[in-house]
Design a protein around this motif. Structure first.
Motif, PDB file in Angstrom:
ATOM      1  N   TYR A   1      50.468 -38.388  35.576  1.00  0.00           N
ATOM      2  CA  TYR A   1      51.073 -38.987  34.394  1.00  0.00           C
ATOM      3  C   TYR A   1      52.584 -38.816  34.389  1.00  0.00           C
ATOM      4  CZ  TYR A   1      51.656 -40.724  29.704  1.00  0.00           C
ATOM      5  OH  TYR A   1      52.054 -41.492  28.625  1.00  0.00           O
TER       6      TYR A   1
ATOM      7  N   TYR B   1      54.122 -41.681  36.016  1.00  0.00           N
ATOM      8  CA  TYR B   1      54.106 -42.933  35.272  1.00  0.00           C
ATOM      9  C   TYR B   1      55.191 -43.000  34.199  1.00  0.00           C
ATOM     10  CZ  TYR B   1      49.292 -43.246  37.083  1.00  0.00           C
ATOM     11  OH  TYR B   1      48.190 -43.291  37.883  1.00  0.00           O
TER      12      TYR B   1
ATOM     13  N   TYR C   1      53.821 -46.552  31.136  1.00  0.00           N
ATOM     14  CA  TYR C   1      52.446 -46.409  31.602  1.00  0.00           C
ATOM     15  C   TYR C   1      51.593 -47.612  31.225  1.00  0.00           C
ATOM     16  CZ  TYR C   1      47.649 -44.639  31.909  1.00  0.00           C
ATOM     17  OH  TYR C   1      46.315 -44.493  32.179  1.00  0.00           O
ATOM     18  N   SER C   2      51.671 -48.039  29.970  1.00  0.00           N
ATOM     19  CA  SER C   2      50.833 -49.155  29.529  1.00  0.00           C
ATOM     20  C   SER C   2      51.232 -50.461  30.207  1.00  0.00           C
ATOM     21  CB  SER C   2      50.882 -49.303  28.003  1.00  0.00           C
ATOM     22  OG  SER C   2      52.178 -49.618  27.555  1.00  0.00           O
TER      23      SER C   2
ATOM     24  N   ASP D   1      53.406 -51.282  41.349  1.00  0.00           N
ATOM     25  CA  ASP D   1      52.006 -50.861  41.385  1.00  0.00           C
ATOM     26  C   ASP D   1      51.620 -50.410  42.794  1.00  0.00           C
ATOM     27  OD1 ASP D   1      49.412 -50.465  40.400  1.00  0.00           O
ATOM     28  OD2 ASP D   1      48.803 -52.510  40.833  1.00  0.00           O
TER      29      ASP D   1
ATOM     30  N   ARG E   1      49.903 -50.109  33.862  1.00  0.00           N
ATOM     31  CA  ARG E   1      48.447 -50.153  33.953  1.00  0.00           C
ATOM     32  C   ARG E   1      47.909 -51.559  33.716  1.00  0.00           C
ATOM     33  NH1 ARG E   1      43.900 -49.804  30.835  1.00  0.00           N
ATOM     34  NH2 ARG E   1      45.049 -49.671  28.870  1.00  0.00           N
ATOM     35  N   LYS E   2      48.461 -52.224  32.717  1.00  0.00           N
ATOM     36  CA  LYS E   2      47.993 -53.565  32.375  1.00  0.00           C
ATOM     37  C   LYS E   2      48.665 -54.657  33.195  1.00  0.00           C
ATOM     38  CE  LYS E   2      47.160 -52.335  27.511  1.00  0.00           C
ATOM     39  NZ  LYS E   2      47.563 -52.613  26.112  1.00  0.00           N
ATOM     40  N   GLN E   3      49.691 -54.254  33.997  1.00  0.00           N
ATOM     41  CA  GLN E   3      50.526 -55.259  34.661  1.00  0.00           C
ATOM     42  C   GLN E   3      50.975 -56.296  33.632  1.00  0.00           C
ATOM     43  OE1 GLN E   3      51.402 -55.610  38.487  1.00  0.00           O
ATOM     44  NE2 GLN E   3      51.436 -53.537  37.652  1.00  0.00           N
TER      45      GLN E   3
END
Length: 418
Positions: free
Chosen positions: A341, A344, A383-384, A330, A387-389
């Motif tokens: 994108y 990612y 990506y998910s 991150d 983004r959410k770690q």
């Protein structure tokens, strides 16, 4: 064991993975109906989450982990005071001390999805207790985790008294990788000589190479070109790693244009440690203040292998750290401005496949016939997860569960009224 309803990286469908005798035997797309479960002794429902190759930690110092503030804190936060504080701590080292801290740190990494680690061990300690202890731990943990030990001359291979002799002794003990720190040698000439000695020792003992290279803000520190050239001329680039290379952040673009041609031809690997580099570098600047992280984005775009490591966990150089490589990733995406994108889509490469390539790991990855080593991540793609770690929900090694946790559950939302 069967894993059902699993996502795989860069694949939109759900998959079933069959594991027998510790290896992947089938990897099949699901057609909307559940596969036959008769042959599976254990079935795990991935519930649409991402099955991924294990995380790989390619650069950490287990001999120094968990020593921050012992006996003094690094008050300035600089690289060079960190080296001074570590020099104070070294006389306190013993086998029990290193074992306890290293095992605690390894367990922290395992709990966060890591199954392979490259650790540096200081050879500028006449007792070589760090090298001895970590090599012994490597052998004890064989089968449970892949551990590589780098013989690392923290105070210089040629500038430290008997540094070369200690390095050779460390390799005789069994260190897997020859380390170096040419920018910390007393002179440019000694730095270049140290690289030649590193190449010579790696060939003599058939070892890999990982050099702390140009970990400084000085744009005139250019040992990277020397290391890459030696690797090219000796045809061993895939076995050579340049760690940090933070001076590249200060190189001008005209020089980098020439340099990247050499780097690509050489085939060497790169490791960046963004959380530590952004903390330690730029300390001589007022404003504008340099980020002090190597050109990760440009290396990726040039198809040069680059991966990420944590470097330190609570030691004289970096007093934070929690074993979470997703946090490191991150940071890297932000610091290196890799926020499109397209950046990612394959972000996890830098803490999985690229790191495995750097460490020359065999049979790594989710493929039929490979050892069933994998993790289950909370999310359905790179990506998910980023983004959410997302949490590491499961870690499996040779078909055996070594870590498992339940995803966090939100039972109510006090901010929403009905």
């Amino acid at each position: 064991m069967q894993i059902i309803n699993a996502r795989l990286r860069q694949q939109p469908e759900l998959f079933t993975l069959q594991i027998e005798n510790g290896h992947f035997t089938k990897i099949e797309k699901q057609d909307g109906t559940l596969p036959s479960l008769k042959s599976a002794t254990e079935v795990i429902d991935a519930d649409g989450n991402l099955v991924c190759a294990p995380f790989v930690e390619p650069h950490i110092h287990l001999d120094a982990a968990l020593t921050a503030g012992e006996p003094e804190w690094n008050q300035s936060g600089t690289l060079f005071e960190g080296i001074e504080r570590w020099s104070q701590r070294k006389p306190m080292l013993n086998e029990a001390d290193i074992r306890k801290r290293a095992l605690s740190t390894i367990e922290l990494l395992v709990q966060n999805g890591v199954q392979a680690i490259r650790t540096h061990a200081d050879t500028t300690d006449p007792t070589l207790i760090g090298v001895r202890t970590l090599c012994a731990l490597r052998d004890e943990l064989k089968g449970k985790i892949d551990l590589q030990v780098v013989a690392f001359p923290q105070d210089g291979l040629l500038s430290y008294p008997n540094g070369l002799k200690l390095m050779e002794e460390a390799l005789e003990i069994g260190a897997d990788v020859v380390g170096g720190i040419p920018h910390f040698e007393y002179t440019r000439e000694l730095g270049e000589q140290s690289i030649k000695k590193i190449i010579e020792l790696a060939k003599k003992y058939d070892r890999l190479i990982d050099v702390h290279c140009d970990e400084i803000d000085d744009p005139n520190s250019r040992f990277l070109e020397f290391l890459a050239c030696e690797a090219l001329f000796h045809d061993m680039g895939d076995k050579v790693t340049a760690s940090h290379t933070t001076a590249m952040h200060s190189y001008d673009n005209a020089y980098c244009s020439k340099l990247f041609r050499l780097l690509k031809n050489s085939g060497i690997n790169f490791i960046s440690c963004p959380t530590e580099s952004i903390h330690l570098q730029g300390r001589f600047d007022t404003y504008p203040k340099r980020r002090g992280v190597t050109r990760v984005k440009e290396l990726r775009e040039a198809n040069i292998n680059v991966c990420l490591g944590q470097d330190s966990i609570f030691d004289p150089w970096y007093s934070l750290g929690n074993g979470k490589l997703l946090r490191t990733l991150d940071f890297a995406m932000h610091i290196c401005q890799m926020m499109g994108y397209q950046d990612y889509e394959k972000a996890l490469d830098m803490i999985t496949d690229n790191s495995a390539k750097t460490m020359c790991l065999d049979n790594y990855g989710i493929e039929i016939g490979n050892p069933a080593n994998f993790i289950l991540l909370e999310g359905f793609d790179d990506y998910s997860v980023l983004r959410k770690q997302g949490e590491v929900l499961l870690s499996v090694r040779h078909g055996e569960i070594i870590m498992q946790r339940q995803p966090a559950q939100i039972t109510s939302n006090p901010w929403v009224t009905t």
